[in-house]
Design an enzyme around this catalytic site. Sequence first.
Site, PDB file in Angstrom:
ATOM      1  CG  ASP A 114      -6.986   3.008   4.113  1.00 28.07           C
ATOM      2  OD1 ASP A 114      -7.779   3.287   3.187  1.00 28.07           O
ATOM      3  OD2 ASP A 114      -5.946   2.344   3.919  1.00 28.07           O
ATOM      4  N   GLY A 138       0.837  -1.200   0.000  1.00 24.42           N
ATOM      5  CA  GLY A 138       0.000   0.000   0.000  1.00 24.42           C
ATOM      6  C   GLY A 138       0.863   1.237   0.000  1.00 24.42           C
TER       7      GLY A 138
END
Length: 304
Positions: free
Chosen positions: A142, A17
């Site tokens: 997130d 990520g």
Amino acid sequence: MTQSSSNYEELGVIGTGAYGTVYRARDLKNAGNIVALKKVRVALTEDGVPMATLREIFMLKQLDTFEHPNVVKLLDVCQGQRLEREGQLVLFLVFEHLAQDLDEYIKRLPSKGMSPSTIQRLSREMLTGIDFLHSHRIIHRDLKPQNILISSDGHLKLADFGLAKTYDFEMKLTTVVVTLWYRAPEVLLGEVYNSSVDIWSAGCIIAEMFQRQALFPGTSEGNQLEKIFELTGRPTEAQWPRGISIVRENFRATKRRDPRELCPKLCDNANDLLKLMLAFNRHERPSARQCLNHAYFTQEPMPT
């Protein structure tokens, strides 16, 4: 902080990520147990590791003392190499390893999908984990199916607090936060935000468990807002935030709709809960605790 990462043998990449790479690894000092090893690079200051990073690690370790069943455990933190040229230090965050995330779990389901009682239980576990974080002044920021893990016995745990920050006041967004499809409208519009961004993301995820597809699969920030306004209706001029560069008239006029119109599999109570969680105005969204007290969880049979 443990001084060496040599206690862990990397076995392969789980995912990458914006904030680091996660590896599947073997814990050589603990009977070869499988763990998830998150490798992050931290910019060094003249004094070494920044205080903000140390606070974040301390916060994660502090959370661990509660052993919350719906939050992934941080087992260890260890220091890797110093990258002098880049002015960075490699840190390894060692988490318990869970075999699959919610995204994979949904994709592997048989054609009829998840049972209503399983959706209800997983939704409750997700909101219980969010309530725990919020009660410790942490916003996840997130939440998405890839950051929600499912244990071998079918229980849900929130993972990847790489973007979590403790909050003392409403914040203005400065960095990229939350994958587009689960991003709250105030984030897309560049407004200040608070813990209700997690409630928005959770609402999107509950709808996805029912439908087995994303509720708002936007292709750009503008397209994401268009899809959101198909549910919430285009905000009125009075509701439109002041002093932003995004022009209200660029979006076609739409009326507010029921979540069930976009997600036909919702039962009455789930439809009502999502109507609250997916309110355009962040101040109108319930807290995680209020969600857990909603009729969807209290008036329908909960699984054992």
